[in-house]
Design a protein around this motif. Structure first.
Motif, PDB file in Angstrom:
ATOM      1  N   HIS A  82       0.837  -1.204   0.000  1.00 18.33           N
ATOM      2  CA  HIS A  82       0.000   0.000   0.000  1.00 18.33           C
ATOM      3  C   HIS A  82       0.872   1.254   0.000  1.00 18.33           C
ATOM      4  CE1 HIS A  82      -3.546   2.494   0.782  1.00 18.33           C
ATOM      5  NE2 HIS A  82      -2.800   3.159   1.655  1.00 18.33           N
ATOM      6  N   HIS A  84       1.097   5.472  -1.879  1.00 13.58           N
ATOM      7  CA  HIS A  84       0.539   6.491  -2.779  1.00 13.58           C
ATOM      8  C   HIS A  84       1.705   7.134  -3.522  1.00 13.58           C
ATOM      9  CE1 HIS A  84      -3.496   6.658  -0.711  1.00 13.58           C
ATOM     10  NE2 HIS A  84      -2.758   6.118   0.259  1.00 13.58           N
ATOM     11  N   HIS A 244      -9.062   1.975   1.655  1.00 18.90           N
ATOM     12  CA  HIS A 244      -8.702   2.188   3.063  1.00 18.90           C
ATOM     13  C   HIS A 244      -9.865   1.737   3.939  1.00 18.90           C
ATOM     14  CE1 HIS A 244      -6.257   5.236   0.899  1.00 18.90           C
ATOM     15  NE2 HIS A 244      -5.339   4.949   1.802  1.00 18.90           N
ATOM     16  N   HIS A 283      -4.780  -0.546   6.539  1.00 16.22           N
ATOM     17  CA  HIS A 283      -4.945  -0.178   7.950  1.00 16.22           C
ATOM     18  C   HIS A 283      -5.746  -1.180   8.777  1.00 16.22           C
ATOM     19  CE1 HIS A 283      -2.868   3.376   6.756  1.00 16.22           C
ATOM     20  NE2 HIS A 283      -3.842   3.759   5.953  1.00 16.22           N
ATOM     21  N   ASP A 334       2.556   3.272   2.859  1.00 17.55           N
ATOM     22  CA  ASP A 334       1.523   4.310   2.858  1.00 17.55           C
ATOM     23  C   ASP A 334       2.102   5.710   2.740  1.00 17.55           C
ATOM     24  OD1 ASP A 334      -1.062   5.288   2.826  1.00 17.55           O
ATOM     25  OD2 ASP A 334      -1.218   5.431   5.015  1.00 17.55           O
TER      26      ASP A 334
HETATM   27 ZN   LIG Z   1      -3.195   5.106   2.092  1.00 17.89          ZN
END
Ligand SMILES: [Zn+2]
Ligand SMILES: O=c1[nH]c(=O)c2nc[nH]c2[nH]1
Length: 469
Positions: A82, A84, A244, A283, A334
């Motif tokens: 995960h 971005h 998420h 998460h 993340d």
């Molecule tokens: Zn994220």
């Protein structure tokens, strides 16, 4: 023995056989065929004569064997489940606000910049190179809502030889006026994006390294219609889904107001057809036991992103509980909720998070053993666990015959190494542990994806004491 061999390594290999079983193979010969698959593994080769006999059988010249020097080892590449890519320019900044305010103040304005393809062209090659350089051989990316920039990210991942899952983000409500899509545009451009990625050139064996992934940002920024429509696209193209889930308490409260007829956050995704064995949810910190049961039933994977959870104070995920309940778990950086691009950093923070969970629960009775995540477990999460989340566990994640060779050649003794080796004290288990807790990209001498060295030209040469390469 028909496969033609392209590379042979001789030395030490360290990999996970299971959550509890970390295997260290010394004096081992491993051969890779021209399609990047592991063709043979021969253990305990202690003399040159035996080594030469095996090489002769495989018609491989002895001089071309890559011999690892003392303390070097090969381990599987990391899987970042995960991250971005679009948020990389903010990494290391903006850690003063909780999730929803952080999104508004820092993250949405940056992501909006990717409406410009030239901005994407400046940023994406850098982040993909950085991830590779830090040993991430497979990454699961969020791009932004913008079609052209998202396509460009997929193209760059492919060009740099990384294995990747790239998602064009979907968001059609509760978003800034200048960073929101209409329902129609969101669905249409997602299908166009899928088509683009599926049409990127295939590997020579007809397989692919880069896949599209359906990416509803989270249920706050997606209407019911959007979630259902892109859930149908995931089904139509049989592709994975990422989003998420249960990161922050205010987020959960907002969800309960947006979907008052659905019992909890996990059920919101389930109701819209978004939970299955190819779904990765980042998460999963504040899940109820009912939600965890549903996640297990649907075979959804949780991407544990401890650096982000600490940095924007979202909470601490009890990974031990998820594992005990049979839920698949991998690690994620993340970016840029998490400030570090390295899965080694995620490993360290996952270790700390598990110790904090333990300390927060008063110890009972005489059992003083730590239920923190152990080195074999952390290694598994960073490699095999990630491979399970992306449904590539039959292809990558450890060194078994027939798997594709995604690997890191680690040199603990490199120039300016962040770790020291004491020959009188250390053995491979200790050296490996030191690397996992102290090492960094300087220790990564070569990085292989599907048998190809992808270290590339934009990597600084790492000095070595050894001239075998
Ligand atoms: Zn994220
Ligand atoms: O850590 C996160 N980063 C994001 O960009 C995001 N969007 C929704 N929820 C999120 N959580």
């Amino acid at each position: 023995m028909t496969a033609e061999i392209s590379k042979v390594f001789y030395g030490t290999f360290i990999h996970s056989l299971s959550l509890k079983n970390l295997e260290i193979l010394q004096n081992t010969l491993l051969g890779i065929d021209y399609f990047g698959k592991i063709a043979f593994i021969e253990k305990d080769i202690l003399d040159e004569k035996t080594l030469n006999e095996i090489l002769f059988q495989w018609k491989f010249p002895e001089d071309d064997v890559i011999r690892l020097s003392k303390w070097q080892f090969l381990m599987p590449g990391f899987v970042d489940t995960h991250t971005h890519a679009s948020q990389y320019p903010n990494a290391g900044t903006g850690m003063d606000l909780p999730l929803l305010d952080w999104l508004k103040k820092y993250t949405f304005p940056l992501e909006q910049s990717y409406s410009s393809l030239s901005f994407a062209k400046k940023m994406y090659p850098t982040i993909v190179s950085h991830l590779l350089r830090n040993g991430t051989t497979t990454a699961v990316y969020f791009a932004t809502t913008h079609l052209e920039s998202s396509e460009y990210l997929a193209k760059i991942v492919k060009e740099k030889g990384q294995r990747g899952f790239v998602g064009k983000v979907n968001m059609d409500c509760n978003s800034p006026n200048d960073y929101v899509e209409t329902l129609d545009d969101s669905v249409k451009s997602t299908e166009e994006f899928i088509d683009y990625v599926l049409n990127l050139e295939e590997e020579k064996d007809g397989s692919r390294l880069v896949y599209p992934i359906i990416t509803p940002r989270f249920a706050i920024t997606c209407t019911s219609q959007l979630m259902s429509s892109i859930g149908s696209l995931a089904k139509k193209y049989d592709i994975p889904i990422q989003s998420h889930l249960s990161e922050n308490l205010d987020e959960i409260e907002f969800i309960s107001k947006l979907f008052p007829n659905l019992s909890d956050y996990t059920t919101v995704y389930d109701h819209h057809g978004l939970l299955n064995g190819k779904t990765i949810m980042a998460h999963g910190i504040h899940l109820s036991s009912k939600e965890r049961k549903l996640i297990k039933e649907r075979n959804v994977g949780i991407s544990h992103c401890p650096t982000s959870n600490f940095a924007i104070c979202s909470g601490i995920c009890n990974v031990r509980q998820l594992l005990n309940e049979g839920i698949k778990v991998g690690l994620g950086t993340d970016l840029s909720g998490g400030y570090s691009k390295s899965i080694l950093n995620a490993v360290r923070n996952a270790s700390i998070a598990s110790r904090v969970v333990f300390m927060a629960i008063p110890s009972k009775g005489n059992d003083k053993s730590f239920p923190h995540l152990t080195l074999p477990e952390l290694t598994y999460l960073a490699t095999m666990g990630g491979a399970e989340l992306v449904n590539l566990d039959q292809k990558i994640g450890n060194f078994l015959i027939g798997k594709e060779f995604d690997a890191l050649l680690v040199d603990p003794n490199c120039n300016k190494s962040p770790l020291d080796i004491f020959d009188d004290l250390d053995d491979f288990e200790r050296i490996f542990e030191k690397f996992m807790f102290l090492g960094d990209e300087r220790n990564l001498k070569s990085i292989y994806v599907k048998g190809q060295n992808v270290s590339g030209t934009d990597f600084e040469e790492v000095d070595s004491h050894d001239k075998n390469y």
